[in-house]
Design an enzyme around this catalytic site. Structure first.
Site, short mmCIF file in Angstrom:
data_model
loop_
_atom_site.label_atom_id
_atom_site.label_comp_id
_atom_site.label_asym_id
_atom_site.label_seq_id
_atom_site.Cartn_x
_atom_site.Cartn_y
_atom_site.Cartn_z
N HIS A 129 0.89 -1.24 -0.18
CA HIS A 129 0.09 -0.18 -0.56
C HIS A 129 0.54 1.57 0.10
CE1 HIS A 129 -3.89 -2.37 2.12
NE2 HIS A 129 -3.57 -2.19 0.88
C1 LIG Z 1 -0.14 -7.82 -4.52
C2 LIG Z 1 -0.72 -6.32 -3.71
C3 LIG Z 1 -2.21 -6.63 -3.65
C4 LIG Z 1 -2.92 -6.06 -2.87
N1 LIG Z 1 -3.93 -5.15 -2.65
C5 LIG Z 1 -4.49 -4.83 -1.99
C6 LIG Z 1 -6.63 -5.11 -1.75
O1 LIG Z 1 -6.74 -6.22 -1.52
N2 LIG Z 1 -7.39 -3.72 -1.38
C7 LIG Z 1 -7.05 -2.42 -1.61
O2 LIG Z 1 -7.61 -1.90 -1.56
N3 LIG Z 1 -5.37 -2.28 -2.46
C8 LIG Z 1 -4.84 -3.30 -2.54
N4 LIG Z 1 -3.54 -3.47 -2.94
C9 LIG Z 1 -3.06 -1.99 -3.57
C10 LIG Z 1 -4.17 -0.80 -4.64
O3 LIG Z 1 -3.93 -1.84 -5.17
C11 LIG Z 1 -3.14 -0.11 -5.39
O4 LIG Z 1 -2.99 1.44 -4.10
C12 LIG Z 1 -3.65 0.70 -5.79
O5 LIG Z 1 -3.79 -0.23 -6.92
C13 LIG Z 1 -2.64 2.15 -6.71
O6 LIG Z 1 -3.32 2.71 -7.52
P1 LIG Z 1 -2.63 3.85 -9.19
O7 LIG Z 1 -3.65 3.92 -9.28
O8 LIG Z 1 -1.88 4.47 -8.07
O9 LIG Z 1 -1.04 2.49 -9.25
P2 LIG Z 1 -1.87 1.10 -9.80
O10 LIG Z 1 -2.72 0.67 -9.92
O11 LIG Z 1 0.19 0.44 -9.78
O12 LIG Z 1 -1.16 2.10 -11.42
C14 LIG Z 1 -0.46 2.48 -12.28
C15 LIG Z 1 -0.22 1.90 -13.42
O13 LIG Z 1 1.15 2.75 -14.27
C16 LIG Z 1 1.90 1.41 -14.90
N5 LIG Z 1 2.66 2.46 -14.96
C17 LIG Z 1 4.03 2.88 -14.13
N6 LIG Z 1 5.17 3.31 -14.78
C18 LIG Z 1 4.75 3.69 -16.16
C19 LIG Z 1 5.78 3.99 -17.43
N7 LIG Z 1 6.11 4.67 -17.19
N8 LIG Z 1 4.84 4.52 -18.25
C20 LIG Z 1 3.08 3.87 -18.42
N9 LIG Z 1 2.99 3.27 -17.88
C21 LIG Z 1 3.14 3.26 -16.16
C22 LIG Z 1 1.89 0.61 -14.11
O14 LIG Z 1 2.36 -0.23 -15.74
C23 LIG Z 1 0.23 0.11 -13.72
O15 LIG Z 1 -0.25 -0.19 -15.08
C24 LIG Z 1 -2.68 -3.81 -3.56
C25 LIG Z 1 -1.80 -4.15 -4.68
C26 LIG Z 1 -0.56 -5.19 -5.27
C27 LIG Z 1 0.57 -4.64 -5.75
#
Ligand SMILES: Cc1cc2nc3c(=O)[nH]c(=O)nc-3n(C[C@H](O)[C@H](O)[C@H](O)COP(=O)(O)OP(=O)(O)OC[C@H]3O[C@@H](n4cnc5c(N)ncnc54)[C@H](O)[C@@H]3O)c2cc1C
Length: 512
Positions: A449
């Site tokens: 997280h």
């Molecule tokens: C294994 C795991 C279990 C989890 N379990 C839970 C849960 O049960 N419940 C919950 O609430 N949260 C959970 N989380 C946390 C939650 O999923 C994240 O906090 C949330 O998805 C974050 O969203 P975000 O948009 O910040 O980033 P992300 O969803 O990580 O999205 C970032 C995206 O940007 C892309 N990206 C990165 N760099 C680049 C680049 N340079 N060029 C193009 N694309 C790029 C990545 O590939 C990715 O698709 C979990 C996370 C993980 C990894």
């Protein structure tokens, strides 16, 4: 001069990026280009709820690792992050938890109080049976076929006298699933929007740096089909690359701490120490026990389990593995500082455990420790150096909370209601503080997280302002888990979606 490719170029199709792409492209007068470094989300392990640990370390995972953590006895821990459509919501444990009202109110930021954000989390929540199944919102449901051991855990919480009234309390999880399938942010937001002519989604498109001219973000440099290309944004670039890659992208583009950038020969465009700082994560200690009877999904007769899942979307493989939770204020007052998470596996990882077991994970909900994401001086374009600073708070509060958490986990595991699921209690009773500290340092790991590395704030040091615009530049926003100034006492997918929902409204409110 290359032509403008879209009004908005969004970097990253994760939890936040999918919300933005769907909401912004709902206005046919605005064009959106969504760039995702990973590929499509086709693998069966994405949809099958119990299979996500098998994606760790695969091409669907950035497969980061922390640097050595002195607080964890010098260990490095694996840090999975989703790398496909849906981002981390395509490999996560599917738990949907709202932040506590006090989480947002504690930020003290105008426009971002619980009252301001409530309509956005409500807009994002839709139970399976709600009336409008086509609306672009996460589908939430109860688990279809929870393990009988989960009722045992909840009964044990009651037997252990855990508090039952909000903001504390215990219960089964709600999950981002739709009829037994994972329902990621890509499923709920992006896929219903992909036919729109004003939305283009490119996978295999890794953004290498932001193009910034005279203080204005004008586009991105991307690696696409093995070639570097410049793609232009007519209105804005929105960075939604997650709490590790968003700050890394800003740093590679010259937005950050000069002490870090100058030695790497990266021209400093904006001097901003906070980029990559303020890293907070939920650390947890697994307190595990072997089980005298079958409990862990897919171990006995995996083919029958697969058949049942594929034909009816039920059975053990429809489990998210972490089926119930309890929130506890371990000092007896104030908001909860600890979560107990009930898992029906002895450990969570890419290798399927060969034995049946259960785990009560003791989760540090409000860590005092902070860390930092930096570029690796040996390879600034490669995986960043991640230092979560686990258990580094000078007062030792985090260690003390986890010590209480391990004791509490043991107390729950030792209740009669769990007797038939626990072969032998894992922690001696009464364990001394030193013994517990050793156990915490030896076993604690990430609950995945990370937040806070592009902190939002009204102060001049914040990375983004209250409209999530990068301070010191024009045409650039960050919208994802990295902007949360404080880590919520909740799993971070729902808060990230909530923030992205509000960000979309802020952007749409600006006149074309
Ligand atoms: C294994 C795991 C279990 C989890 N379990 C839970 C849960 O049960 N419940 C919950 O609430 N949260 C959970 N989380 C946390 C939650 O999923 C994240 O906090 C949330 O998805 C974050 O969203 P975000 O948009 O910040 O980033 P992300 O969803 O990580 O999205 C970032 C995206 O940007 C892309 N990206 C990165 N760099 C680049 C680049 N340079 N060029 C193009 N694309 C790029 C990545 O590939 C990715 O698709 C979990 C996370 C993980 C990894």
């Amino acid at each position: 001069m290359p032509v403008a490719t879209a009004d908005y170029v969004i970097v990253g199709a994760g939890s936040a990026g999918c919300v933005l792409a769907a909401r912004l492209s709902a206005d046919p007068g605005r064009s959106v280009l969504l760039l995702e470094a990973g590929g499509p989300d086709r693998r069966a392990e994405v949809a099958m709820p119990a299979a996500y640990p098998r994606l760790f370390g695969s091409s669907y995972d950035w497969a980061f690792r922390t640097i050595r953590q002195p607080g964890l006895g010098g260990r490095r821990t694996a840090w999975p992050r989703g790398r496909t459509l849906g981002g981390s919501s395509s490999i996560n444990a599917q738990i949907w938890t709202r932040s506590l009202p006090s989480d947002y109110d504690e930020w003290g930021l105008p426009g971002w109080s619980d009252r301001d954000l409530l309509p956005y989390v409500q807009r994002a929540e839709q139970m399976e049976d709600d009336e409008d199944p086509t609306a672009p919102r996460p589908h939430l449901s109860e688990l279809r076929d929870p393990s009988p051991s989960t009722a045992g855990f909840l009964a044990a919480c009651r037997e252990a006298g855990l508090p039952e009234s909000a903001p504390e309390g215990f219960g089964p999880v709600r999950v981002t699933q739709n009829h037994g399938r994972r329902w990621s942010a890509a499923d709920s937001y992006l896929k219903p929007a992909t036919r729109r002519p004003n939305l283009t989604v490119l996978t295999g498109a890794e953004v290498l740096r932001l193009l910034i001219e005279d203080g204005v973000a004008t586009g991105v440099e991307v690696r696409l089909d093995g070639e570097r290309q410049h793609l232009r944004a007519a209105r804005e670039v929105i960075v939604s690359a997650g709490a590790v890659n968003s700050p890394a992208l800003l740093l590679r583009s010259g937005v950050g701490d000069p002490e870090q950038l100058v030695p790497l020969s990266i021209p400093v465009l904006v001097d901003r120490l906070a980029v990559g700082g303020n890293l907070a994560d939920h650390l947890y200690v697994p307190v595990s026990a072997d089980s005298p009877q079958p409990v862990s999904p897919g171990l006995d007769d995996p083919q029958a389990a697969a058949r049942e899942y594929l034909s009816r979307r039920t059975g053990p493989l429809s489990s998210n593995l972490a089926e119930a939770l309890a929130f506890v204020a371990t000092l007896g007052a104030g908001p909860p500082d600890l979560e107990l998470l009930w898992m029906i596996v002895p450990e969570l990882g890419p290798e399927q455990a060969s034995r049946h077991g259960v785990t009560v994970a003791s989760v540090l909900l409000k860590p005092a420790s902070r860390g930092r994401v930096r570029l690796d001086p040996a390879d600034p374009a490669g995986p960043p150096l991640i230092d979560p600073g686990y258990l580094s708070d000078p007062e030792g509060q985090d260690l003390a909370t986890l010590r209480r958490g391990v004791r509490l986990a043991r107390r729950v595991l030792s209740r009669p209601a769990l007797q038939s699921w626990v072969k032998q209690l894992p922690v001696p009773d009464p364990a001394g503080d030193d013994e517990l500290d050793r156990l915490v340092r030896a076993r604690a790991t990430t609950l995945y997280h990370p937040t806070g590395t592009c902190r939002m704030g009204a102060d001049p040091d914040a990375v983004v302002d209250l409209s999530l615009r990068v301070r010191g530049l024009r045409g650039l926003r960050v919208v994802d888990a990295s902007v949360l100034p404080e880590i919520p006492r909740a799993h971070t997918h729902a808060p990230t979606v909530t923030v992205a929902e509000r960000a979309a409204d802020l952007i749409l409110a600006e006149s074309p």
